[in-house]
Write an enzyme that holds these catalytic residues in place. Structure first.
Site, PDB file in Angstrom:
ATOM      1  CG  ASP A   1     -17.863   3.004 -31.038  1.00 24.96           C
ATOM      2  OD1 ASP A   1     -18.616   3.627 -30.286  1.00 24.96           O
ATOM      3  OD2 ASP A   1     -18.220   2.006 -31.681  1.00 24.96           O
TER       4      ASP A   1
ATOM      5  CB  THR B   1     -19.354  -1.292 -28.861  1.00 28.17           C
ATOM      6  OG1 THR B   1     -20.282  -0.809 -27.898  1.00 28.17           O
ATOM      7  CG2 THR B   1     -19.654  -2.748 -29.171  1.00 28.17           C
TER       8      THR B   1
ATOM      9  CG  ASP C   1     -17.299  -2.048 -34.054  1.00 28.40           C
ATOM     10  OD1 ASP C   1     -17.979  -1.015 -33.845  1.00 28.40           O
ATOM     11  OD2 ASP C   1     -17.368  -3.059 -33.332  1.00 28.40           O
TER      12      ASP C   1
END
Length: 780
Positions: free
Chosen positions: A300, A302, A534
């Site tokens: 991912d 970010t 996250d």
């Protein structure tokens, strides 16, 4: 009766104390590791330890107490395994306590952060996007909040909750903020009644342990009947109880791969301890093996490639609106939502809260909608979000050009506008302007991602952001194939996800369900996939992946289901995790053949000697020093060696190509020496000593092979083992009831045989190992 709680004030200190005394307090979270008593029992009360004890008792009846020395090896192995696992447990438990999610509650009118096991009934708990709900309760404020109850119900769609609606432990907040009053805690929660299914780990399957357990299951069915038959035949032919017990015990002990399961568990536990020192929390020991087998990591953007710290770069207004107007609308929405994600924090840092804006309705951001909005007392509704989702039919030409240009620079673009309502899709959206936001690349991203590429691990970037923006960031991070990107917002639900994963590297505008489908498709194509994330939008994909990695600074929902939690939220630590996993699995696969040689030749010889009119030539005391010096001790050292090659999942094939030729060689040498015993009337003790000497020579050949490639450490270990074996047979041989081999007559026999073990083993490995066994599909 409990004192009541008020929505605004929460419980008083006295009310909390009263509930704690009444037992209405949340129970401590289930520990991730076994208890000390479970560890001791698990390592002590095993099938093979039971067999060892029974054999020891039988040998004791013979009065040949020196033959009980094999019990010392079993005790030492068990003690080492227990010690290492308890040591690893304490380290992991201490990290787990530090990493446990906290709960935000309101007590005495003030907000406080407390451990989850201090929540009591009637507490007012504040929940926000990304939280995992740890107790049951009901919504008590009228704000828009969406809950994912998929861990409990299997239904992936988010559910909007209103005041009075029930919230269940184990579910996740995927959009909005709210407050809940606790109704059930501890074992009374819905999740507890479902055996904590909401927070249960994905059941990790260990190919290595599964293969070893299959071997043990087969041995269990072979070991006892073979032992009984060998004892009965020996008694029938010789009538010598002592010899029958000792030879049968040697055969049965030889069939036990003592230390192999123990070695595997200890190696995994020690690996988790090493990772803990690197600030990586391992929630499942078998996850170390899963990661070692990974050939694809889905990232991912970010928090992994980028730092996750955002900064507002610019506000661009359309020709019919002003920059100040766009700023004011964006700020009004963000402050009305009172969200604290990185995008909201970036906007708040650049824009003050506008005055005189009274909120009447809010719709928080969700990963599925990709927009958030608010309605105000003047009757107007405004929104902020991703261009493709707020204007599905396309932006005006000038705005589309700005979005394209910004995306090519790696900037995130949000649109700000007005609509006739806050339903999805937005009715009659009107564009006010655009906001560009920058997400900084992690300083070590290029080095870290380059490491994975060199380790033959493919990288896929799966993000909810604009695909052009994500591709630009991937290009900056020097990810191979970054130019191959796709906008998942344009992909229909019935698309071929297998082809998408094969053809593209970067996936933008991905919904949580699409993330999961992409990973599932790649797994069906026989890939082992890891997922890092996250946020709440990563949870479904992380659950689907073979192993999952979460940042501790991210959402509780992600950390709760992850196999690995990076406590410092530093993705660079993953290089150590991958290496640690590969090291332990590769080394165990290498040394396992040392253990299974004895198992294979013991079973073969036991079966053969049932039908021969000769005694099984080995007693336990003979095997003990060879097993300890040539197998147990070097194997523990070899599992600590660096070995970072990709794990291929061919454990049984590797073992058989090393162990089967060695076992066959030992069987041939044993039968030859036993025939010479019969022909030349060689004493039983001499034959046994010569047989064990040949076992030591063949085992040393295998140790030499599995230790390659050599370094000073391994070369020194092999030399020391050779010296130790020499000492066993030529220096301290009386301690193990071995006959004196300094006699030149025996030298003329065993010296040529010892030299022959090298070509014999190499020939058998070439023809039996590589040309026959290596071609068999051992997975079926």
């Amino acid at each position: 009766m409990h004192m009541a709680t008020t929505k605004n004030q929460g419980l008083t200190a006295a009310a909390v104390t009263q509930r704690v005394q009444a037992g209405a307090v949340n129970t401590t979270m289930t520990p991730l590791t076994r208890s000390v008593s479970q560890i001791i029992a698990g390592n002590t009360f095993t099938l093979f330890n039971l067999v060892n004890v029974v054999l020891g008792a039988l040998i004791f009846t013979t009065g040949s107490y020196t033959n009980l020395l094999f019990l010392g090896v079993a005790i030492v192995n068990t003690a080492i395994g227990t010690f290492q696992e308890i040591r690893a447990k304490r380290q992991l438990d201490s990290l787990t306590i530090l990493n446990q999610a906290k709960a935000r509650v309101r007590r005495d009118g003030k907000e406080a952060t407390i451990p989850q096991d201090q929540i009591v009934v009637d507490d007012v708990v504040l929940i926000r996007r990304g939280d995992q709900i740890s107790v049951d309760g009901t919504v008590i404020v009228d704000t828009h909040v969406e809950i994912d109850e998929s861990p409990l119900t299997g239904e992936p769609n988010a559910i909007t909750k209103a005041p009075g609606d029930q919230l269940l432990s184990g579910s996740f907040v995927v959009a909005g903020n709210s407050e809940m009053r606790v109704t059930h805690v501890g074992n009374q929660t819905f999740a507890a009644k479902l055996a904590l299914e909401a927070k249960s780990e994905r059941e990790s399957t260990s190919q290595l342990l599964a293969t070893i357990n299959r071997i043990i299951q087969v041995l269990t069915w072979i070991l006892i009947p073979l032992g009984v038959a060998l004892f009965a035949v020996s008694m029938f032919r010789r009538g010598d109880y002592n010899r029958a017990i000792l030879t049968t015990s040697a055969a049965v002990i030889g069939m036990i791969p003592e230390g192999l399961v123990l070695l595997t568990n200890v190696a995994l536990a020690v690996s988790s301890l090493h990772l803990a020192k690197k600030r990586v929390l391992v929630r499942s020991l078998t996850a170390i093996e899963a990661l070692a087998r990974v050939d694809t990591i889905c990232l991912d953007k970010t928090g992994t490639i980028t730092s996750g710290k955002l900064k507002l770069i610019d506000t661009i207004a359309t020709s019919t609106h002003t920059k100040a107007e766009v700023d004011q609308v964006a700020a009004a929405i963000i402050y009305a939502l009172n969200d604290d994600n990185e995008t909201a924090l970036a906007i708040k840092a650049a824009m003050p809260q506008p005055k005189f804006w009274t909120t009447t309705e809010t719709v928080p951001f969700s990963s599925a909608r990709k927009w958030s909005g608010a309605s105000f007392s003047d009757g107007n509704s405004y929104f902020i979000g991703a261009p493709e989702f707020t204007f599905p039919n396309g932006l005006p030409t000038a705005a589309a050009a700005i979005v394209k240009n910004a995306a090519q620079k790696g900037l995130r673009v949000l649109v700000v506008g007005k609509s006739a309502g806050l339903t999805n899709p937005l009715p009659d959206p009107e564009l006010f302007g655009l906001i560009t936001i920058a997400d900084e690349l992690r300083p070590t991203a290029i080095e870290t991602l380059g490491f994975f590429a060199k380790q033959d691990v493919d990288l896929k970037v799966i993000s909810g952001d604009n695909p052009v923006t994500v591709a630009n960031v991937a290009r900056q991070a020097q990810i191979a194939g970054a130019d191959r990107y796709v906008n998942m917002a344009t992909i229909p639900a019935n698309a071929d996800f297998h082809a998408l994963m094969r053809d593209y590297t970067v996936f933008g505008r991905v919904t949580p369900e699409q993330k999961r489908s992409l990973i599932a498709a790649y797994q069906e194509d026989n890939h082992t996939v890891a997922m890092t994330g996250d946020g709440v939008n990563d949870v479904l994909a992380m659950r689907q992946a073979d192993c999952s990695i979460a940042m501790a600074s991210g959402a509780d929902a992600a950390s709760a289901i992850a196999d690995f939690v990076l406590l410092d939220s530093n993705f660079d630590a993953m290089t150590g995790v991958l290496n640690e996993g590969r090291r332990v699995i590769n080394n165990i696969e290498s040394v396992a053949s040392l253990y299974l040689i004895k198992t294979m030749y013991s079973a073969a010889l036991a079966a053969i000697f049932i039908f021969l009119n000769m005694d099984y030539p080995i007693v336990p005391i003979y095997l003990t020093p060879v097993s300890a010096v040539a197998v147990a001790i070097p194997s523990f050292f070899l599992t600590l060696e660096p070995n970072f090659a990709r794990v291929t999942g061919q454990f049984l094939q590797k073992v058989m190509t090393y162990a089967a030729p060695a076992s066959l060689a030992i069987v041939l040498y044993t039968l030859g020496l036993t025939w010479l015993e019969y022909l030349w009337h060689i004493p039983f003790n001499t034959t046994g000593t010569l047989v064990v000497f040949m076992i030591g020579c063949v085992s040393y050949n295998v140790l030499f092979r599995v230790s390659r490639p050599f370094n000073r450490y391994k070369f020194g270990m092999v030399v020391i083992v050779g010296v130790a074996l020499f000492g066993v047979f030529f220096v301290v041989n009386p301690l193990f009831s071995l006959v004196n081999l300094w006699d030149w007559r025996w030298f003329l026999l065993y010296a040529p045989l010892a030299v022959s073990t090298v070509p014999v083993y190499l020939l058998l490995q070439e023809f039996l190992g590589r040309r026959i066994l290596a071609k068999i599909n051992w997975r079926h």
